[in-house]
Design a protein around this motif. Structure first.
Motif, short mmCIF file in Angstrom:
data_model
loop_
_atom_site.label_atom_id
_atom_site.label_comp_id
_atom_site.label_asym_id
_atom_site.label_seq_id
_atom_site.Cartn_x
_atom_site.Cartn_y
_atom_site.Cartn_z
N PHE A 130 0.84 -1.19 0.00
CA PHE A 130 0.00 0.00 0.00
C PHE A 130 0.88 1.24 0.00
N ALA A 131 0.50 2.20 -0.81
CA ALA A 131 1.30 3.42 -0.94
C ALA A 131 1.43 4.14 0.39
N SER A 132 0.36 4.11 1.19
CA SER A 132 0.38 4.80 2.48
C SER A 132 0.92 3.91 3.59
N GLY A 133 1.14 2.65 3.28
CA GLY A 133 1.64 1.72 4.27
C GLY A 133 0.55 0.98 5.01
N ALA A 134 -0.51 1.70 5.40
CA ALA A 134 -1.52 1.09 6.27
C ALA A 134 -2.64 0.40 5.49
N GLY A 135 -2.95 0.89 4.30
CA GLY A 135 -4.05 0.31 3.54
C GLY A 135 -5.39 0.53 4.21
N THR A 136 -5.62 1.73 4.69
CA THR A 136 -6.86 2.04 5.42
C THR A 136 -7.62 3.15 4.71
N ASN B 231 -4.27 3.54 -2.23
CA ASN B 231 -3.48 3.16 -3.40
C ASN B 231 -2.54 2.00 -3.12
N LEU B 232 -2.40 1.14 -4.13
CA LEU B 232 -1.36 0.13 -4.15
C LEU B 232 -0.15 0.68 -4.88
N THR B 233 1.03 0.29 -4.46
CA THR B 233 2.26 0.64 -5.16
C THR B 233 2.95 -0.63 -5.64
#
Length: 235
Positions: free
Chosen positions: A68-74, A96-98
């Motif tokens: 996940f681009a933000s790390g948390a996927g929330t 977002n996915l990276t």
């Protein structure tokens, strides 16, 4: 055959060959009634390399290849009210996915699969989307990663990254949404033109909002906020 299908169907999934798009959108939608706010809550997602038996030509992706681009996927949902008929699909947010291209090597071309799921929560009244979304990364022996997209289970058609939760009266929380308050005046000497005031407080989740709709068409609907008292008048 797999490489040919990938080239023809998914070439635009990740942007140009030279500089593929890094972020892929996951969308959270809520199906709700017309006069109901979307809930004040958060939805959490996971992305993991695929496991089990996969279709021919598809391999489980390397660990950490997609995150996940933000790390948390929330995705955090805030109260949104949309007008119209019942069973409205309302978008409450995205994440977002990276794709980390350096995790894939052009020396090992192929189709690499990941599975995105939503963590089932316990918010009252919501039926959570328990589906698995397949996310495939396409690698060739010339440029490495050249495309990626959500696909169906067989990898033959594009799909989307939308997770939809049911928050209608027909869902898991049926009968939790509507509360009716009536003022009844009886007797021959009752004043049928009088208004009677009521104080109402709803103690729900922090930040939650609620729509109050009157049967009297001359009265405008109002919004209540959890924990805050409001005065309403009924005739």
């Amino acid at each position: 055959m797999t490489a040919m299908i990938g080239a023809n169907v998914y070439a635009t999934g990740g942007g140009s060959t030279a500089n593929p798009q890094q972020n892929v959108t996951i969308t959270k939608k809520i199906t709700k009634e017309a006069n109901v706010y979307t809930p004040s809550t958060s939805f959490t997602f996971t992305v993991e390399p695929a496991t089990g038996t996969l279709p021919e030509g598809i391999t489980a992706g390397p660990e950490g290849g997609v995150t996940f681009a933000s790390g948390a996927g929330t995705i955090t949902s805030t109260p949104i009210l949309t007008d119209g008929t019942s069973n409205i699909n309302t978008t409450v947010g995205t994440t977002n996915l990276t794709v980390h291209e350096d995790a894939f090597s052009k020396d090992n071309p192929g189709v690499y699969r990941y599975v995105v799921t939503e963590t089932e929560g316990d918010y009252e009244g919501i039926t959570y989307d328990t589906s698995e979304k397949y996310f495939d990364v396409f690698v060739n022996n010339t440029t490495g990663v050249y495309a990626y997209t959500f696909t169906n289970a067989n990898g033959t058609e594009k799909a989307d990254g939308t997770f939809t939760n049911d928050y209608t009266n027909n869902g898991a929380g049926s009968a939790t949404h509507d509360i009716t308050l009536e003022k009844i005046v009886k007797g021959d000497q009752g004043d049928l033109d009088a208004d009677f005031e009521f104080q109402i407080t709803i103690n729900g989740a922090t930040g939650e909002q609620y729509q109050v709709v009157f049967s009297d068409p001359t009265k405008k609907a109002i919004t209540l906020t959890s924990g805050t008292q409001a005065t309403i008048a009924l005739g």
